[in-house]
Enzyme design. Structure first.
Site, PDB file in Angstrom:
ATOM      1  CB  CYS A  71      -4.767  -0.891  21.153  1.00  0.00           C
ATOM      2  SG  CYS A  71      -4.587  -1.271  19.406  1.00  0.00           S
ATOM      3  CG  ASP A  81      -7.410   6.931  -7.697  1.00  0.00           C
ATOM      4  OD1 ASP A  81      -8.404   7.639  -7.462  1.00  0.00           O
ATOM      5  OD2 ASP A  81      -7.253   6.326  -8.784  1.00  0.00           O
ATOM      6  CG  HIS A 120     -13.889  -0.753  -2.959  1.00  0.00           C
ATOM      7  ND1 HIS A 120     -13.559  -1.327  -4.157  1.00  0.00           N
ATOM      8  CD2 HIS A 120     -15.070  -1.340  -2.597  1.00  0.00           C
ATOM      9  CE1 HIS A 120     -14.486  -2.208  -4.514  1.00  0.00           C
ATOM     10  NE2 HIS A 120     -15.419  -2.221  -3.593  1.00  0.00           N
ATOM     11  CG  ASN A 141     -10.883   3.938  -8.977  1.00  0.00           C
ATOM     12  OD1 ASN A 141     -11.021   2.722  -9.055  1.00  0.00           O
ATOM     13  ND2 ASN A 141     -10.921   4.740 -10.013  1.00  0.00           N
ATOM     14  NE  ARG A 178      -2.964  -0.027  -4.823  1.00  0.00           N
ATOM     15  CZ  ARG A 178      -4.201  -0.318  -4.410  1.00  0.00           C
ATOM     16  NH1 ARG A 178      -4.380  -1.275  -3.499  1.00  0.00           N
ATOM     17  NH2 ARG A 178      -5.237   0.314  -4.876  1.00  0.00           N
ATOM     18  CE1 TYR A 222      -4.327  -1.102  -0.328  1.00  0.00           C
ATOM     19  CE2 TYR A 222      -3.393  -2.961   0.860  1.00  0.00           C
ATOM     20  CZ  TYR A 222      -4.399  -2.417   0.091  1.00  0.00           C
ATOM     21  OH  TYR A 222      -5.478  -3.169  -0.287  1.00  0.00           O
TER      22      TYR A 222
HETATM   23  P1  OAD Z   1     -10.127  -3.882 -12.693  1.00  0.00           P
HETATM   24  O1  OAD Z   1      -8.629  -3.779 -12.727  1.00  0.00           O
HETATM   25  O2  OAD Z   1     -10.747  -5.170 -12.342  1.00  0.00           O
HETATM   26  O3  OAD Z   1     -10.727  -3.500 -14.109  1.00  0.00           O
HETATM   27  C1  OAD Z   1     -10.318  -2.374 -14.805  1.00  0.00           C
HETATM   28  C2  OAD Z   1     -11.261  -2.212 -15.985  1.00  0.00           C
HETATM   29  O4  OAD Z   1     -10.932  -0.991 -16.622  1.00  0.00           O
HETATM   30  C3  OAD Z   1     -11.168  -3.312 -17.038  1.00  0.00           C
HETATM   31  O5  OAD Z   1     -12.468  -3.737 -17.397  1.00  0.00           O
HETATM   32  C4  OAD Z   1     -10.467  -2.606 -18.223  1.00  0.00           C
HETATM   33  O6  OAD Z   1     -10.911  -3.119 -19.475  1.00  0.00           O
HETATM   34  C5  OAD Z   1     -10.933  -1.190 -18.011  1.00  0.00           C
HETATM   35  N1  OAD Z   1     -10.031  -0.150 -18.571  1.00  0.00           N
HETATM   36  C6  OAD Z   1      -8.687  -0.194 -18.731  1.00  0.00           C
HETATM   37  N2  OAD Z   1      -8.239   0.964 -19.246  1.00  0.00           N
HETATM   38  C7  OAD Z   1      -9.330   1.769 -19.416  1.00  0.00           C
HETATM   39  C8  OAD Z   1      -9.529   3.098 -19.900  1.00  0.00           C
HETATM   40  N3  OAD Z   1      -8.498   3.851 -20.326  1.00  0.00           N
HETATM   41  N4  OAD Z   1     -10.778   3.598 -19.928  1.00  0.00           N
HETATM   42  C9  OAD Z   1     -11.840   2.851 -19.503  1.00  0.00           C
HETATM   43  N5  OAD Z   1     -11.701   1.595 -19.033  1.00  0.00           N
HETATM   44  C10 OAD Z   1     -10.479   1.059 -18.980  1.00  0.00           C
HETATM   45  O7  OAD Z   1     -10.618  -2.729 -11.736  1.00  0.00           O
HETATM   46  P2  OAD Z   1     -11.978  -2.577 -10.945  1.00  0.00           P
HETATM   47  O8  OAD Z   1     -13.132  -3.042 -11.764  1.00  0.00           O
HETATM   48  O9  OAD Z   1     -11.972  -1.204 -10.427  1.00  0.00           O
HETATM   49  O10 OAD Z   1     -11.251  -3.861  -4.823  1.00  0.00           O
HETATM   50  O11 OAD Z   1     -11.777  -3.558  -9.751  1.00  0.00           O
HETATM   51  C11 OAD Z   1     -12.775  -3.609  -8.783  1.00  0.00           C
HETATM   52  C12 OAD Z   1     -12.190  -3.857  -7.434  1.00  0.00           C
HETATM   53  O12 OAD Z   1     -11.450  -5.062  -7.436  1.00  0.00           O
HETATM   54  C13 OAD Z   1     -11.199  -2.820  -6.956  1.00  0.00           C
HETATM   55  O13 OAD Z   1     -11.795  -1.711  -6.340  1.00  0.00           O
HETATM   56  C14 OAD Z   1     -10.407  -3.582  -5.959  1.00  0.00           C
HETATM   57  C15 OAD Z   1     -10.174  -4.773  -6.846  1.00  0.00           C
HETATM   58  O14 OAD Z   1      -9.557  -5.837  -6.404  1.00  0.00           O
HETATM   59  C16 OAD Z   1     -10.733  -3.908  -3.610  1.00  0.00           C
HETATM   60  O15 OAD Z   1      -9.549  -3.690  -3.388  1.00  0.00           O
HETATM   61  C17 OAD Z   1     -11.736  -4.215  -2.569  1.00  0.00           C
END
Ligand code: OAD
Length: 248
Positions: A154, A108, A123, A106, A70, A67
């Site tokens: 703690c 971030d 999240h 996100n 990141r 983290y």
């Molecule tokens: P992912 O990394 O699973 O998916 C990213 C998505 O963004 C994919 O479908 C890509 O095709 C798409 N993508 C890539 N570049 C892009 C662009 N320039 N414009 C638009 N789309 C684009 O990320 P999340 O779906 O956010 O959770 O993942 C969901 C959650 O799973 C996260 O919040 C995290 C993760 O593990 C936790 O940490 C709880």
């Protein structure tokens, strides 16, 4: 890309719009997505193996360091044209008297940096920390010699205040997101793989309430088949075009 005329019309008269974003909206800022292969030091780990309470219990330093890495990556990046277009969308919709809710998976802070106001963080946030044992939010902390830093109350390890696999979402944020999904006329799903629950259930809820669901993603996802409009491509290119087409 041509933005469908019917979508343009619906947005011009909309009274409530909800947006769900995932890692893909930040990809063009240089933040790696979760499904991207990790690079360098972290290449041998899967994020899904690091983002769990079990991983933290097993090796708190490893998870903290990931983290920390990141956080450092994100500290160097700026919001991109996609984030900024959503800020403009919020302003335009608010001006026309509509509700705008930006729900993000996100952690971030790039939507806030882009000055979007109504951001619901499903999240958590990478910059906040809490006590691992007691879940207490900790306002001030410093990176010191000991990693992870210790809880001033703690003495236990601090952890990032983000949601890990197997954990519940913050209930206020999730309820707010459910309400926005149920009440909107247009629901955008942008840059998310639509596989992580319960976030992935939000567009399905919007569909049940007969919202127009729009997906913006260069790739197909499990949501694609039920979306009314699929705008195939990068969010940083499509969103500015869409906002310009609708509001000039
Ligand atoms: P992912 O990394 O699973 O998916 C990213 C998505 O963004 C994919 O479908 C890509 O095709 C798409 N993508 C890539 N570049 C892009 C662009 N320039 N414009 C638009 N789309 C684009 O990320 P999340 O779906 O956010 O959770 O993942 C969901 C959650 O799973 C996260 O919040 C995290 C993760 O593990 C936790 O940490 C709880």
């Amino acid at each position: 890309m041509t933005i469908p005329a019917r979508l343009v019309e619906v947005l011009r008269s909309a009274k409530a719009v909800a947006v769900l974003t995932g890692a893909g909206i930040s990809a063009e800022s240089g933040v790696p997505t979760f499904r991207d292969a990790q690079t360098g030091l972290w290449a041998k780990y899967q994020p899904t193996e690091l983002a769990t309470p079990e991983a933290f219990r097993r090796d708190p330093q490893l998870v903290w360091d990931w983290y920390d890495w990141r956080r450092k990556t994100i500290a160097k990046v700026r919001p991109n044209a996609g984030h900024l277009a959503l800020t403009r969308m919020e302003r335009q919709l608010t001006t026309q008297g509509a509700q705008f809710t930006l729900i993000t998976q996100n952690v971030d802070s790039l939507h806030q940096l882009a000055a979007t106001h109504n951001v619901v963080e499903l999240h958590g946030n990478l910059y906040r920390v809490k006590c691992f044992a007691e879940d207490r939010p900790i306002e001030f902390w410093e990176a010191g010699e000991v990693t992870p830093p210790r809880c001033p109350e703690c003495g236990g390890p601090l952890r990032p205040a983000v949601v890990w696999f197997g954990e519940a979402l913050p209930s206020d944020a999730f309820n707010h997101a459910l309400q926005a999904a149920a009440q909107c006329e247009v629901f955008f799903s942008i840059g998310t793989s639509s596989i992580v629950e319960p976030a992935a259930s939000l567009p399905r809820l919007a569909l049940e309430y007969e919202a127009v669901v729009v997906e913006i993603n260069p790739e197909e996802t499990p949501l694609t088949a039920s979306a009314a409009y699929i705008l195939r491509g990068r969010a940083g290119e499509i969103l500015p075009e869409l906002v310009k087409e609708v509001w000039g």
